[in-house]
Design an enzyme around this catalytic site. Structure first.
Site, PDB file in Angstrom:
ATOM      1  N   LYS A  10      37.349  39.660  37.540  1.00 59.23           N
ATOM      2  CA  LYS A  10      37.104  39.727  36.167  1.00 59.23           C
ATOM      3  C   LYS A  10      37.030  40.751  35.130  1.00 59.23           C
ATOM      4  O   LYS A  10      36.100  41.227  35.335  1.00 59.23           O
ATOM      5  CB  LYS A  10      37.315  38.157  35.473  1.00 59.23           C
ATOM      6  CG  LYS A  10      38.355  37.300  35.732  1.00 59.23           C
ATOM      7  CD  LYS A  10      38.197  35.745  35.298  1.00 59.23           C
ATOM      8  CE  LYS A  10      39.956  35.226  35.796  1.00 59.23           C
ATOM      9  NZ  LYS A  10      39.812  33.760  35.220  1.00 59.23           N
ATOM     10  N   TYR A  50      48.789  35.148  33.033  1.00 62.10           N
ATOM     11  CA  TYR A  50      49.426  33.843  32.553  1.00 62.10           C
ATOM     12  C   TYR A  50      49.631  32.754  31.437  1.00 62.10           C
ATOM     13  O   TYR A  50      49.386  31.641  30.991  1.00 62.10           O
ATOM     14  CB  TYR A  50      47.573  33.555  32.183  1.00 62.10           C
ATOM     15  CG  TYR A  50      46.030  34.127  32.889  1.00 62.10           C
ATOM     16  CD1 TYR A  50      45.753  33.058  33.618  1.00 62.10           C
ATOM     17  CD2 TYR A  50      45.540  34.962  33.060  1.00 62.10           C
ATOM     18  CE1 TYR A  50      44.484  33.265  35.146  1.00 62.10           C
ATOM     19  CE2 TYR A  50      44.271  35.454  33.457  1.00 62.10           C
ATOM     20  CZ  TYR A  50      43.922  34.339  35.367  1.00 62.10           C
ATOM     21  OH  TYR A  50      42.911  34.198  35.745  1.00 62.10           O
ATOM     22  N   THR A  92      36.159  26.303  39.097  1.00 60.13           N
ATOM     23  CA  THR A  92      36.531  27.323  37.512  1.00 60.13           C
ATOM     24  C   THR A  92      35.577  27.547  36.991  1.00 60.13           C
ATOM     25  O   THR A  92      34.868  28.638  36.278  1.00 60.13           O
ATOM     26  CB  THR A  92      38.121  26.517  37.360  1.00 60.13           C
ATOM     27  OG1 THR A  92      38.960  26.250  37.304  1.00 60.13           O
ATOM     28  CG2 THR A  92      37.933  27.368  35.437  1.00 60.13           C
ATOM     29  N   ASN A 113      34.806  33.996  34.277  1.00 60.59           N
ATOM     30  CA  ASN A 113      34.334  33.383  35.286  1.00 60.59           C
ATOM     31  C   ASN A 113      34.198  33.692  36.690  1.00 60.59           C
ATOM     32  O   ASN A 113      34.416  34.375  38.087  1.00 60.59           O
ATOM     33  CB  ASN A 113      34.720  31.459  35.145  1.00 60.59           C
ATOM     34  CG  ASN A 113      35.953  32.160  35.631  1.00 60.59           C
ATOM     35  OD1 ASN A 113      36.771  32.750  35.268  1.00 60.59           O
ATOM     36  ND2 ASN A 113      37.038  31.257  35.565  1.00 60.59           N
ATOM     37  N   HIS A 116      39.323  35.327  39.661  1.00 62.07           N
ATOM     38  CA  HIS A 116      40.862  35.291  39.897  1.00 62.07           C
ATOM     39  C   HIS A 116      41.104  34.747  41.110  1.00 62.07           C
ATOM     40  O   HIS A 116      40.697  35.403  42.254  1.00 62.07           O
ATOM     41  CB  HIS A 116      41.992  35.564  39.359  1.00 62.07           C
ATOM     42  CG  HIS A 116      43.219  34.996  39.077  1.00 62.07           C
ATOM     43  ND1 HIS A 116      43.775  33.575  38.585  1.00 62.07           N
ATOM     44  CD2 HIS A 116      44.161  35.024  40.152  1.00 62.07           C
ATOM     45  CE1 HIS A 116      44.907  33.382  39.369  1.00 62.07           C
ATOM     46  NE2 HIS A 116      44.881  34.517  40.040  1.00 62.07           N
ATOM     47  N   GLU A 127      51.888  36.988  41.946  1.00 61.85           N
ATOM     48  CA  GLU A 127      50.696  37.582  41.022  1.00 61.85           C
ATOM     49  C   GLU A 127      50.392  38.944  42.304  1.00 61.85           C
ATOM     50  O   GLU A 127      50.154  40.002  41.111  1.00 61.85           O
ATOM     51  CB  GLU A 127      49.868  36.849  41.219  1.00 61.85           C
ATOM     52  CG  GLU A 127      49.800  35.473  39.826  1.00 61.85           C
ATOM     53  CD  GLU A 127      48.513  34.754  40.468  1.00 61.85           C
ATOM     54  OE1 GLU A 127      48.303  33.146  40.109  1.00 61.85           O
ATOM     55  OE2 GLU A 127      48.030  34.436  41.348  1.00 61.85           O
TER      56      GLU A 127
HETATM   57  P1  ATP Z   1      41.698  31.642  38.063  1.00 62.06           P
HETATM   58  O1  ATP Z   1      43.566  30.641  37.745  1.00 62.06           O
HETATM   59  O2  ATP Z   1      41.321  32.334  36.254  1.00 62.06           O
HETATM   60  O3  ATP Z   1      41.704  31.672  39.168  1.00 62.06           O
HETATM   61  P2  ATP Z   1      41.424  28.590  37.767  1.00 62.06           P
HETATM   62  O4  ATP Z   1      42.595  27.945  38.951  1.00 62.06           O
HETATM   63  O5  ATP Z   1      39.782  27.848  38.681  1.00 62.06           O
HETATM   64  O6  ATP Z   1      40.995  30.199  36.873  1.00 62.06           O
HETATM   65  P3  ATP Z   1      42.787  27.502  35.479  1.00 62.06           P
HETATM   66  O7  ATP Z   1      42.880  25.994  35.504  1.00 62.06           O
HETATM   67  O8  ATP Z   1      44.311  28.555  36.276  1.00 62.06           O
HETATM   68  O9  ATP Z   1      41.266  28.269  36.435  1.00 62.06           O
HETATM   69  O10 ATP Z   1      42.634  28.747  34.030  1.00 62.06           O
HETATM   70  C1  ATP Z   1      42.450  29.977  33.969  1.00 62.06           C
HETATM   71  C2  ATP Z   1      41.491  30.780  33.841  1.00 62.06           C
HETATM   72  O11 ATP Z   1      41.981  30.127  32.057  1.00 62.06           O
HETATM   73  C3  ATP Z   1      40.324  29.920  33.785  1.00 62.06           C
HETATM   74  O12 ATP Z   1      39.865  30.580  35.695  1.00 62.06           O
HETATM   75  C4  ATP Z   1      39.259  30.522  32.787  1.00 62.06           C
HETATM   76  O13 ATP Z   1      38.922  31.779  32.576  1.00 62.06           O
HETATM   77  C5  ATP Z   1      40.058  29.950  31.545  1.00 62.06           C
HETATM   78  N1  ATP Z   1      40.230  28.781  31.168  1.00 62.06           N
HETATM   79  C6  ATP Z   1      40.378  27.237  31.993  1.00 62.06           C
HETATM   80  N2  ATP Z   1      40.418  26.300  31.751  1.00 62.06           N
HETATM   81  C7  ATP Z   1      39.472  27.040  30.254  1.00 62.06           C
HETATM   82  C8  ATP Z   1      38.212  26.322  29.202  1.00 62.06           C
HETATM   83  N3  ATP Z   1      38.407  24.659  29.107  1.00 62.06           N
HETATM   84  N4  ATP Z   1      37.867  26.869  27.890  1.00 62.06           N
HETATM   85  C9  ATP Z   1      38.453  28.247  28.283  1.00 62.06           C
HETATM   86  N5  ATP Z   1      38.917  29.423  29.200  1.00 62.06           N
HETATM   87  C10 ATP Z   1      38.877  28.620  29.882  1.00 62.06           C
HETATM   88 MG    MG Z   2      44.633  29.654  38.120  1.00 61.02          MG
END
Ligand code: ATP
Ligand code: MG
Length: 138
Positions: A10, A50, A92, A113, A116, A127
């Site tokens: 990211k 997303y 996450t 974070n 992805h 994706e």
């Molecule tokens: P990713 O899909 O990016 O691998 P993930 O699967 O661990 O992450 P998801 O629930 O899919 O988590 O959320 C997608 C992304 O949205 C997260 O990686 C983070 O960048 C952002 N995100 C998720 N929850 C929050 C939150 N509470 N506040 C801010 N950003 C968030």
């Molecule tokens: Mg995710």
């Protein structure tokens, strides 16, 4: 069980110069890089990627963040790729990520974070196809 997953390094990790270190960890964990490119997502493209989170309160912040700077997208191959890669990246929220995971080492917050990782075989395929044509996946 599919043997492929999809990842993005990211914009936060790119800006901090952590791309090489993260790719090193991915290789050391036994993943083969099937396809890879560095690009800069427009807000529209980040929003599309997303779209599943469109109704969540953090969606606007997420789209702004993911289009803020360059990312590196890659398709990765390994037995049990989706599950094993989620283990390698960690939770996450980096505060909850296990020691030694990519997010524990390189993520600053739940929003920024570092990486992805696809959450299912089906999403890994969708994706990967979002970024790479069939000719670019081998
Ligand atoms: P990713 O899909 O990016 O691998 P993930 O699967 O661990 O992450 P998801 O629930 O899919 O988590 O959320 C997608 C992304 O949205 C997260 O990686 C983070 O960048 C952002 N995100 C998720 N929850 C929050 C939150 N509470 N506040 C801010 N950003 C968030
Ligand atoms: Mg995710």
């Amino acid at each position: 069980m599919s043997n492929r997953t999809f990842t993005m390094i990211k914009p936060d990790a790119t800006a901090k110069g952590n791309t090489g270190a993260i790719l090193q960890m991915i290789n050391a964990a036994g993943f083969r890089i099937v396809a890879m490119k560095t690009t800069h997502l427009s807000a529209a493209k980040a929003g599309e990627f997303y779209a599943v989170h469109a109704e969540r309160p953090f969606y606007g912040e997420l789209v702004e963040f993911m289009s803020r700077g360059p990312i590196t997208a890659a398709i990765l191959e390994k037995d049990n790729a989706v599950e094993d890669f989620r283990k390698l990246i960690g939770a996450t929220n980096p505060a909850n990520a296990e020691e030694g995971t990519i997010r524990k080492l390189y993520a600053a917050s739940i929003g920024e974070n570092a990486v992805h990782g696809s959450d299912s075989d089906e999403n890994a395929r969708i994706e990967g196809d979002f970024f790479f044509s069939k000719l670019e996946q081998f």
